[in-house]
Design a protein around this motif. Structure first.
Motif, mmCIF file in Angstrom:
data_model
loop_
_atom_site.group_PDB
_atom_site.id
_atom_site.type_symbol
_atom_site.label_atom_id
_atom_site.label_comp_id
_atom_site.label_asym_id
_atom_site.label_seq_id
_atom_site.Cartn_x
_atom_site.Cartn_y
_atom_site.Cartn_z
ATOM 1 N N TYR A 1 45.481 -27.588 130.380
ATOM 2 C CA TYR A 1 46.262 -26.573 129.670
ATOM 3 C C TYR A 1 45.787 -26.411 128.225
ATOM 4 O O TYR A 1 45.788 -25.303 127.680
ATOM 5 N N THR A 2 45.357 -27.477 127.600
ATOM 6 C CA THR A 2 44.821 -27.394 126.242
ATOM 7 C C THR A 2 43.534 -26.575 126.228
ATOM 8 O O THR A 2 43.357 -25.691 125.373
ATOM 9 N N GLU A 3 42.639 -26.856 127.171
ATOM 10 C CA GLU A 3 41.388 -26.091 127.267
ATOM 11 C C GLU A 3 41.667 -24.626 127.567
ATOM 12 O O GLU A 3 41.015 -23.726 127.011
ATOM 13 N N GLN A 4 42.633 -24.358 128.446
ATOM 14 C CA GLN A 4 42.952 -22.970 128.791
ATOM 15 C C GLN A 4 43.525 -22.226 127.598
ATOM 16 O O GLN A 4 43.202 -21.064 127.378
ATOM 17 N N THR A 5 44.361 -22.895 126.831
ATOM 18 C CA THR A 5 44.911 -22.264 125.629
ATOM 19 C C THR A 5 43.793 -21.892 124.665
ATOM 20 O O THR A 5 43.785 -20.790 124.104
ATOM 21 N N THR A 6 42.825 -22.765 124.502
ATOM 22 C CA THR A 6 41.687 -22.484 123.630
ATOM 23 C C THR A 6 40.891 -21.293 124.156
ATOM 24 O O THR A 6 40.526 -20.396 123.383
ATOM 25 N N ARG A 7 40.640 -21.261 125.464
ATOM 26 C CA ARG A 7 39.906 -20.131 126.057
ATOM 27 C C ARG A 7 40.641 -18.819 125.837
ATOM 28 O O ARG A 7 40.028 -17.807 125.486
ATOM 29 N N MET A 8 41.956 -18.833 126.066
ATOM 30 C CA MET A 8 42.728 -17.597 125.926
ATOM 31 C C MET A 8 42.776 -17.136 124.462
ATOM 32 O O MET A 8 42.696 -15.938 124.185
ATOM 33 N N LEU A 9 42.891 -18.077 123.548
ATOM 34 C CA LEU A 9 42.881 -17.700 122.126
ATOM 35 C C LEU A 9 41.541 -17.076 121.734
ATOM 36 O O LEU A 9 41.498 -16.118 120.961
ATOM 37 N N PHE B 1 42.445 -19.725 136.277
ATOM 38 C CA PHE B 1 43.113 -20.950 135.862
ATOM 39 C C PHE B 1 44.265 -21.305 136.801
ATOM 40 O O PHE B 1 44.414 -22.459 137.213
ATOM 41 N N ILE B 2 45.069 -20.324 137.147
ATOM 42 C CA ILE B 2 46.199 -20.580 138.037
ATOM 43 C C ILE B 2 45.723 -21.083 139.392
ATOM 44 O O ILE B 2 46.275 -22.048 139.941
ATOM 45 N N THR B 3 44.675 -20.476 139.921
ATOM 46 C CA THR B 3 44.123 -20.912 141.203
ATOM 47 C C THR B 3 43.626 -22.348 141.125
ATOM 48 O O THR B 3 43.904 -23.171 142.010
ATOM 49 N N GLU B 4 42.924 -22.668 140.063
ATOM 50 C CA GLU B 4 42.392 -24.023 139.872
ATOM 51 C C GLU B 4 43.512 -25.047 139.737
ATOM 52 O O GLU B 4 43.469 -26.120 140.344
ATOM 53 N N ARG B 5 44.536 -24.728 138.942
ATOM 54 C CA ARG B 5 45.645 -25.663 138.746
ATOM 55 C C ARG B 5 46.440 -25.847 140.038
ATOM 56 O O ARG B 5 46.861 -26.958 140.352
ATOM 57 N N LEU B 6 46.668 -24.788 140.786
ATOM 58 C CA LEU B 6 47.395 -24.921 142.045
ATOM 59 C C LEU B 6 46.638 -25.806 143.022
ATOM 60 O O LEU B 6 47.241 -26.588 143.762
ATOM 61 N N GLN B 7 45.323 -25.689 143.031
ATOM 62 C CA GLN B 7 44.510 -26.539 143.903
ATOM 63 C C GLN B 7 44.659 -28.010 143.501
ATOM 64 O O GLN B 7 44.833 -28.881 144.347
ATOM 65 N N LYS B 8 44.620 -28.280 142.199
ATOM 66 C CA LYS B 8 44.794 -29.656 141.722
ATOM 67 C C LYS B 8 46.200 -30.172 142.028
ATOM 68 O O LYS B 8 46.371 -31.347 142.371
ATOM 69 N N ASP B 9 47.198 -29.312 141.900
ATOM 70 C CA ASP B 9 48.568 -29.705 142.228
ATOM 71 C C ASP B 9 48.682 -30.086 143.702
ATOM 72 O O ASP B 9 49.315 -31.090 144.046
ATOM 73 N N LEU B 10 48.084 -29.285 144.566
ATOM 74 C CA LEU B 10 48.114 -29.564 146.002
ATOM 75 C C LEU B 10 47.416 -30.882 146.315
ATOM 76 O O LEU B 10 47.925 -31.689 147.096
ATOM 77 N N GLU B 11 46.262 -31.111 145.698
ATOM 78 C CA GLU B 11 45.532 -32.363 145.914
ATOM 79 C C GLU B 11 46.366 -33.574 145.466
ATOM 80 O O GLU B 11 46.377 -34.610 146.132
ATOM 81 N N GLN C 1 50.258 -44.658 138.733
ATOM 82 C CA GLN C 1 48.903 -44.394 138.246
ATOM 83 C C GLN C 1 48.485 -42.964 138.567
ATOM 84 O O GLN C 1 47.893 -42.270 137.736
ATOM 85 N N LEU C 2 48.809 -42.500 139.763
ATOM 86 C CA LEU C 2 48.481 -41.137 140.178
ATOM 87 C C LEU C 2 49.199 -40.118 139.294
ATOM 88 O O LEU C 2 48.598 -39.136 138.846
ATOM 89 N N GLN C 3 50.475 -40.376 139.027
ATOM 90 C CA GLN C 3 51.238 -39.466 138.170
ATOM 91 C C GLN C 3 50.688 -39.457 136.744
ATOM 92 O O GLN C 3 50.610 -38.392 136.110
ATOM 93 N N THR C 4 50.307 -40.602 136.247
ATOM 94 C CA THR C 4 49.733 -40.691 134.900
ATOM 95 C C THR C 4 48.424 -39.918 134.812
ATOM 96 O O THR C 4 48.213 -39.141 133.872
ATOM 97 N N ASP C 5 47.561 -40.099 135.805
ATOM 98 C CA ASP C 5 46.283 -39.374 135.835
ATOM 99 C C ASP C 5 46.515 -37.872 135.924
ATOM 100 O O ASP C 5 45.844 -37.085 135.253
ATOM 101 N N PHE C 6 47.489 -37.477 136.757
ATOM 102 C CA PHE C 6 47.794 -36.054 136.916
ATOM 103 C C PHE C 6 48.279 -35.462 135.601
ATOM 104 O O PHE C 6 47.841 -34.378 135.194
ATOM 105 N N TYR C 7 49.179 -36.160 134.930
ATOM 106 C CA TYR C 7 49.708 -35.675 133.662
ATOM 107 C C TYR C 7 48.603 -35.516 132.621
ATOM 108 O O TYR C 7 48.521 -34.487 131.942
ATOM 109 N N GLN C 8 47.744 -36.504 132.501
ATOM 110 C CA GLN C 8 46.658 -36.432 131.516
ATOM 111 C C GLN C 8 45.690 -35.302 131.852
ATOM 112 O O GLN C 8 45.227 -34.581 130.956
ATOM 113 N N SER C 9 45.390 -35.142 133.117
ATOM 114 C CA SER C 9 44.490 -34.070 133.545
ATOM 115 C C SER C 9 45.115 -32.703 133.280
ATOM 116 O O SER C 9 44.447 -31.790 132.778
ATOM 117 N N ALA C 10 46.388 -32.559 133.602
ATOM 118 C CA ALA C 10 47.074 -31.284 133.376
ATOM 119 C C ALA C 10 47.138 -30.957 131.890
ATOM 120 O O ALA C 10 46.891 -29.809 131.484
#
Length: 103
Positions: A77-85, A38-48, A64-73
């Motif tokens: 993070y919601t999906e990752q929390t579900t996976r970890m739980l 997850f960390i690797t994937e998120r860092l890649q998206k942050d860099l992009e 618009q880019l910031q809005t898309d980034f926020y919604q994607s993040a």
């Protein structure tokens, strides 16, 4: 480099726990692998996103880019929390679903 007594003791405790409960060791390994993925994937998206921000030509495009980034993040993070739980729920040896509980 020499390890401190505390570091040596904690690694010995971890090895003893793994020998005592291999299921817990496997679960811990799964949690660490999932976290690293997850960390690797998120860092890649942050860099992009940072690279895309450098290419913005207007404030509206940046917004618009910031809005898309926020919604994607938020979704990631919601999906990752579900996976970890779900992974952590396996720690007890049982993984129950909502429909498994008798009424």
């Amino acid at each position: 480099m020499t390890q401190s007594k505390t570091e040596t003791k904690s690694s010995q405790d971890a090895n003893a726990a793994a020998a005592f409960n291999p299921m817990a060791a496997t679960l811990w390994q799964d949690v660490l692998q999932e976290s690293a993925r997850f960390i690797t994937e998120r860092l890649q998206k942050d860099l992009e996103t940072q690279q895309a921000m450098l290419g913005c030509k207007s404030p509206a495009e940046l917004l618009q880019l910031q809005t898309d980034f926020y919604q994607s993040a938020l979704a990631d993070y919601t999906e990752q929390t579900t996976r970890m739980l779900k992974l952590m729920s396996k720690a007890g040896g049982t993984s129950r679903e909502y429909d498994d509980i008798p009424l």
